[in-house]
Enzyme design. Sequence first.
Site, mmCIF file in Angstrom:
data_model
loop_
_atom_site.group_PDB
_atom_site.id
_atom_site.type_symbol
_atom_site.label_atom_id
_atom_site.label_comp_id
_atom_site.label_asym_id
_atom_site.label_seq_id
_atom_site.Cartn_x
_atom_site.Cartn_y
_atom_site.Cartn_z
ATOM 1 N N THR A 234 54.961 -16.501 30.269
ATOM 2 C CA THR A 234 55.299 -15.825 29.019
ATOM 3 C C THR A 234 55.749 -14.380 29.218
ATOM 4 O OG1 THR A 234 52.934 -15.375 28.740
ATOM 5 C CG2 THR A 234 53.850 -17.265 27.557
ATOM 6 N N GLU A 454 61.574 -48.064 22.697
ATOM 7 C CA GLU A 454 62.083 -46.788 22.188
ATOM 8 C C GLU A 454 62.557 -46.914 20.742
ATOM 9 O OE1 GLU A 454 61.588 -44.130 23.735
ATOM 10 O OE2 GLU A 454 60.956 -45.053 25.609
#
Length: 652
Positions: A234, A454
Amino acid sequence: MAGNMKPTPNKSKFSPWIFWASAIMIIVVINFLSNGSSLGNSKQLSLYKFNEYLEQGKIDKVEFGRTVAKVYIKESSLSAEEQEKLKSKSIFGQKNEGPQYLVEIGTLDLFQQKLDAAAKEKLINDYKSEPESNWGDLIVTFLPIIIIIGFWLFMMRRMTGGAGGGQIFSIGKSKAKMFDEKNDVRVTFEDVAGLEGAKEEIVEIVEFLKNPTKYTSIGGKIPKGALLVGPPGTGKTLLAKAVAGEAKVPFFSLSGSDFVEMFVGVGASRVRDLFKQAKEKSPAIIFIDEIDAVGRARGKSNFSGSNDERENTLNQLLTEMDGFGSNTNVIVLAATNRAEILDKALLRAGRFDRQIYVDLPDVKERQAIFNVHLRNIKKVDNLDIDFLAKQTPGFSGADIANVCNEAALTAARKDKTEVDMQDFLDAVDRIIGGLEKKNKIISPEEKYAIAIHEAGHATVSWMCEHAAPLVKVTIVPRGQSLGAAWYLPAERQIVRTEQMLDEMCATMGGRAAEKITFDKISTGALSDLEKVSKQAKAMVTVYGLNDKIGNVTYYDSSGQSEYNFGKPYSEDTAKVIDEEISKLIEGQYQRAIEILTTHKDKLTQLADVLCEKEVIFKEDLERIFGKRPFDKEITTEEDDEVNNTSSTELES
């Protein structure tokens, strides 16, 4: 570090190879000299044999001292078979020109009388007396001692920190790298995109060092330390580099593991040396990266009862930061992504007065980070950076830097001169899902099963109100997955029960589709089962979202639960937890079966399209299912923060 700073000339350093080369050269020279005079090939000759050679006229000349005589044999005599061995040459190919023999004289007067008599009879050409020189013998005798002394001095020089760097006597010295106006860092706050709140806190520290009277004139005190906390990647270390670039004061940088050593007392010694250097150059800043290496809570995981070296290092660090004789002109910055395991004494006010949380960037901050990393990349003019920011939810600054670099590599692989949007989308897919494996051998039956799986995810997520809307579905293998569904989840700060249940239902849609289509299930739903199990367990044991367990959490934010041998609940409660977790998962599985049974024909149609195209998008679902009934018009800036991520995978 970069810039236009003048390079510092390197100081000449003593190389150990010079020492060893010199010693070898001395030995070679002595050997050469000895061989050059043929002393190395001279043989011992008895006095009786010498008298015999002298009477036979084989001796050319004699050089004698008080105890030893050098005997040179005539060239004509060297052809005899018994003298063949005297024709040997030295190591450098030099001919043995004598002396060929060495004779112990015995009585000097008698020996000289023999030579006088032989010279009168023309049996010897020349003889002379010369003082004996023992320099060669002395050098050969004392050379090993000289080499040993030189080696000892060389090792002591290294151990005390001279000429080759210290290892033993300098082991307690700090390993921190110092940055100042002579050793500059070219990273500024302009290079740190996002992190506005964290930068405000850090900028205040830098401003105090530049203009301390602004704060001290009204009685204020600068915080002694600031702890940067946040997930990996970060920008905590980048923020510290910006401080080093902005603050015009000495900046000491090192890692928490630099204090750790196998020798007892070294860590504490390095802490003392670090703060001693910082105080000598105060005002100064010390940055300790990954401070959890030495700052872990004391008394944990020390089952042996021994004195832990890490605890001694931590105790010294605590004393230096705020103890008797501590200096307020030294500010300590530290970074960690595991603040929960740090010792409480380290986190108290007076040591780390501020804890600055560096969170994952939101959509606006991601856009700013993209702008920073795209400065040096040749991109098309109409690149939509706002769209890229929306396609990368949950990405850290390091992840975004990786996306930009991967996009540039992808474009170069395709022989492009500029990076376009498709390159960035391919880079995101590759980073999240892995490398495409289009050449992976999959049978038609397996391919259709993957497509059904899927399509089940896509159908259920399309029909659940709180499930993230789908962006695309693919059955192209990536990494370890055989297929994946990509969604647009909203960036929520809180999550409600119905939202988690809808996400679980959409995750179970793949296995449910296999069940209603083939009446069989496969191992392909491993990642789905792992995800819903974690979600259900979190709902029951962490967030208190289960009615039967009640408003109870068994989550320990301090991180100390990892040292406990037992569970924080009874066996009866554990049984109830297991039942409730199973009930949540099975309930959403049955719900997914009901949804897919209702839309079975559309499920099959979607699977057929997926088998044909291998990749389908939101538009394909709209043609089959129509507009999603739960989609809302985007009217506010907050609603616009929806992003693309891969949330389900079909494991191979």
